[in-house]
Design an enzyme around this catalytic site. Structure first.
Site, short mmCIF file in Angstrom:
data_model
loop_
_atom_site.label_atom_id
_atom_site.label_comp_id
_atom_site.label_asym_id
_atom_site.label_seq_id
_atom_site.Cartn_x
_atom_site.Cartn_y
_atom_site.Cartn_z
N HIS A 132 -3.13 7.15 3.89
CA HIS A 132 -3.62 5.87 3.37
C HIS A 132 -4.98 5.59 4.03
O HIS A 132 -5.20 5.96 5.18
CB HIS A 132 -2.63 4.76 3.71
CG HIS A 132 -3.03 3.43 3.17
ND1 HIS A 132 -3.37 3.26 1.86
CD2 HIS A 132 -3.17 2.21 3.76
CE1 HIS A 132 -3.71 1.99 1.66
NE2 HIS A 132 -3.60 1.34 2.80
N ASN A 153 -10.12 0.53 0.49
CA ASN A 153 -8.66 0.55 0.46
C ASN A 153 -8.19 0.13 -0.93
O ASN A 153 -8.36 -1.02 -1.32
CB ASN A 153 -8.14 -0.43 1.53
CG ASN A 153 -6.63 -0.55 1.56
OD1 ASN A 153 -5.93 0.07 0.75
ND2 ASN A 153 -6.12 -1.32 2.49
N CYS A 199 0.81 -1.24 0.00
CA CYS A 199 0.00 0.00 0.00
C CYS A 199 0.83 1.27 0.00
O CYS A 199 0.32 2.34 -0.34
CB CYS A 199 -0.93 0.03 1.20
SG CYS A 199 -2.09 -1.32 1.24
N1 ACO Z 1 -18.57 -9.15 8.09
C1 ACO Z 1 -19.11 -9.53 9.24
N2 ACO Z 1 -18.40 -9.98 10.27
C2 ACO Z 1 -17.07 -10.03 10.13
C3 ACO Z 1 -16.43 -9.64 8.96
C4 ACO Z 1 -17.23 -9.19 7.90
N3 ACO Z 1 -16.72 -8.78 6.73
N4 ACO Z 1 -15.09 -9.81 9.12
C5 ACO Z 1 -14.92 -10.28 10.35
N5 ACO Z 1 -16.11 -10.42 10.97
C6 ACO Z 1 -16.39 -10.88 12.32
C7 ACO Z 1 -15.28 -11.70 12.88
O1 ACO Z 1 -15.42 -13.05 12.47
C8 ACO Z 1 -15.49 -11.53 14.36
O2 ACO Z 1 -16.51 -12.37 14.78
P1 ACO Z 1 -16.46 -13.08 16.24
O3 ACO Z 1 -16.47 -11.95 17.22
O4 ACO Z 1 -17.69 -13.91 16.25
O5 ACO Z 1 -15.17 -13.84 16.25
C9 ACO Z 1 -15.99 -10.10 14.47
O6 ACO Z 1 -16.49 -9.74 13.16
C10 ACO Z 1 -14.94 -9.08 14.89
O7 ACO Z 1 -13.79 -9.26 14.08
P2 ACO Z 1 -12.50 -8.42 14.32
O8 ACO Z 1 -11.41 -8.90 13.42
O9 ACO Z 1 -12.20 -8.36 15.78
O10 ACO Z 1 -12.98 -6.97 13.85
P3 ACO Z 1 -12.22 -5.61 13.95
O11 ACO Z 1 -13.01 -4.63 14.68
O12 ACO Z 1 -10.78 -5.81 14.34
O13 ACO Z 1 -12.21 -5.13 12.43
C11 ACO Z 1 -10.83 -5.04 10.47
C12 ACO Z 1 -11.60 -5.94 11.44
C13 ACO Z 1 -11.80 -4.11 9.79
C14 ACO Z 1 -10.14 -5.93 9.43
C15 ACO Z 1 -9.76 -4.22 11.25
O14 ACO Z 1 -9.03 -5.04 12.12
C16 ACO Z 1 -8.82 -3.50 10.33
O15 ACO Z 1 -9.18 -2.60 9.61
N6 ACO Z 1 -7.53 -3.87 10.35
C17 ACO Z 1 -6.56 -3.26 9.47
C18 ACO Z 1 -6.56 -3.99 8.20
C19 ACO Z 1 -5.94 -3.22 7.08
O16 ACO Z 1 -5.93 -2.08 7.04
N7 ACO Z 1 -5.36 -3.88 6.12
C20 ACO Z 1 -4.80 -3.22 5.00
C21 ACO Z 1 -3.55 -3.78 4.70
S1 ACO Z 1 -2.75 -2.85 3.54
C22 ACO Z 1 -2.01 -3.73 2.33
O17 ACO Z 1 -0.84 -3.59 2.19
C23 ACO Z 1 -2.74 -4.65 1.38
#
Ligand code: ACO
Length: 384
Positions: free
Chosen positions: A252, A282, A114
């Site tokens: 970003h 993203n 990214c």
């Molecule tokens: N829809 C519904 N539920 C979901 C989804 C979805 N798409 N994805 C996960 N869940 C569920 C999980 O299974 C979990 O359920 P559980 O509580 O029963 O176990 C619950 O939602 C909470 O999941 P978390 O992972 O704890 O959710 P969080 O609040 O951390 O949000 C997220 C997840 C959005 C991915 C966040 O952690 C984030 O943005 N992280 C950064 C990721 C990022 O920016 N990546 C880019 C990388 S850049 C690159 O170089 C490609």
């Protein structure tokens, strides 16, 4: 080189594919909801491309060159920043070069996930400031949709396609990128791994391009805030500037909550932050330049103002760039070239990719278990 050579940003342009994939579209095939995606990420929509990444990149570059009123034959360097390249050899930058008619350019791909555009901007600025080139095009482009594991809701809801480019030109005026902090939190490199992007997995029954995403969202979240906040603090300290000197942050856009945390630690109110995450998600390397172009188009970049560009990505690479904008915020020229029309909906485009993906690849059981051994932040690690 003279001490007073700088790299002004004289042109900018984006190319957004027209097909819009909504959260409701995603919930037609994933166990997810509009409410979950908006609350956790701030995203409502993202774009899905009907053309190749090279076509997106070429049109973005063409628009940026028109904006700078620069002849493609005068371009000395093209940097193609991105991770979802269609080919490794020949590189993608050469594809853009030939489409542009920039026959005198050196062309290279740069992949830091990214942060690829920001690293590219830093690299091209350095090459201009040391006199190696005078005119450069730096592109941030992604076509993640073709490589997405669409059955994995942890990642499939987060990404979109797009492209944008800037033109850099040597100048005696003190402007352009004047300082940068680049880094890589490599201890956590396994928190974001796309198996199938490279040839390292071909012996394990994974077809190239049929991807498995290992993705530890919570660790990436914390480390993204940490990396971008520290880099922003350090780049300001390096330059003797304060948060109040920054007119606009162009970050970003991986998650609205990450952006809010970084702005909070930097002491910058959200009114001074450019946001596109709601409508584009993203777009990896394309995110920062697309946000920059939209900020310019919306009149949010003041002449002679300071911009801060923090970013992070797989690796986990991170950075923060400090840019002094010049006196011009409007294009010199425009091009009327457009993408070919798109005759399918975004959902139809995604479903075509899903239909091509190997059903065998959908079963992750025991094939290669994801591991995150070095992922944990140490006790006492704080954000700033
Ligand atoms: N829809 C519904 N539920 C979901 C989804 C979805 N798409 N994805 C996960 N869940 C569920 C999980 O299974 C979990 O359920 P559980 O509580 O029963 O176990 C619950 O939602 C909470 O999941 P978390 O992972 O704890 O959710 P969080 O609040 O951390 O949000 C997220 C997840 C959005 C991915 C966040 O952690 C984030 O943005 N992280 C950064 C990721 C990022 O920016 N990546 C880019 C990388 S850049 C690159 O170089 C490609």
């Amino acid at each position: 080189m003279t001490e007073s050579t700088y790299a002004a940003i004289t042109g900018w342009g984006s190319c957004m594919p027209p097909a819009v994939l909504s959260n409701d579209d995603l919930s037609t095939f994933l166990d997810t909801s509009d409410e979950w995606i908006i609350t956790r990420t701030g995203m409502k929509e993202r774009r899905i491309s009907h053309v190749s990444a090279t076509e997106l990149a070429t049109l973005a570059a063409r628009r940026a060159l028109a904006c700078a009123d620069l002849d493609p034959a005068d371009v000395d360097l093209i940097i193609y920043g991105g991770v979802s390249n269609e080919e490794l050899c020949p590189n993608s930058a050469s594809g853009v070069q030939v489409s542009l008619g920039a026959q005198n350019a050196a062309s290279m791909d740069l992949n830091t996930a990214c942060t690829s555009f920001c690293y590219g901007l830093a690299a091209a600025t350095g090459m201009i400031r040391t006199g190696q080139v005078r005119n450069a095009v730096v592109i941030g482009v992604e076509l993640i949709s073709r490589y997405m594991d669409w059955e994995n809701r942890n990642v499939a809801v987060l990404f979109g396609d797009g492209a944008a480019a800037v033109v850099l030109q040597a100048t005696d005026n003190e402007e352009g990128m004047l300082a940068s902090v680049l880094g890589c939190d490599a201890q956590a490199r396994q928190t974001l791994r796309v198996r199938g992007f490279g040839c390292g997995y071909s012996g394990y029954g994974i077809t190239l391009g049929d991807t498995f995403w290992d993705f530890d969202g919570q660790q990436i979240f914390k480390r993204a805030v940490l990396g971008m906040s520290r880099a922003s603090r350090d780049v300001l300290a390096q330059s003797g500037l304060k948060a109040e000197d920054i007119s606009l942050v162009v970050p970003h856009q991986a998650n609205l909550r990450i952006i809010e945390s970084v702005a909070k630690y930097a002491g910058i109110s959200m009114e001074r932050v450019m946001l596109t995450v709601e409508k584009y998600g993203n777009m990896s390397a394309a995110t920062v330049p697309v946000a920059l172009v939209e900020a310019l188009e919306e009149g949010r970049v003041e002449p002679n103002s300071w911009l801060l560009m923090p970013a992070f990505g797989g690796g986990l690479t991170y950075c923060s760039l400090l840019v002094k904008w010049g006196s011009r915020t409007i294009p010199l020229e425009q091009t009327d070239v457009e993408l070919p029309p798109c005759n399918e909906s975004a959902l139809e485009l995604v479903n075509q990719v899903r239909a091509r993906q190997d059903p065998y690849g959908r079963s992750r059981d025991g094939l290669l278990a994801p591991v995150f051994p070095e992922a944990q932040l140490r006790d006492g690690d704080s954000v700033v």
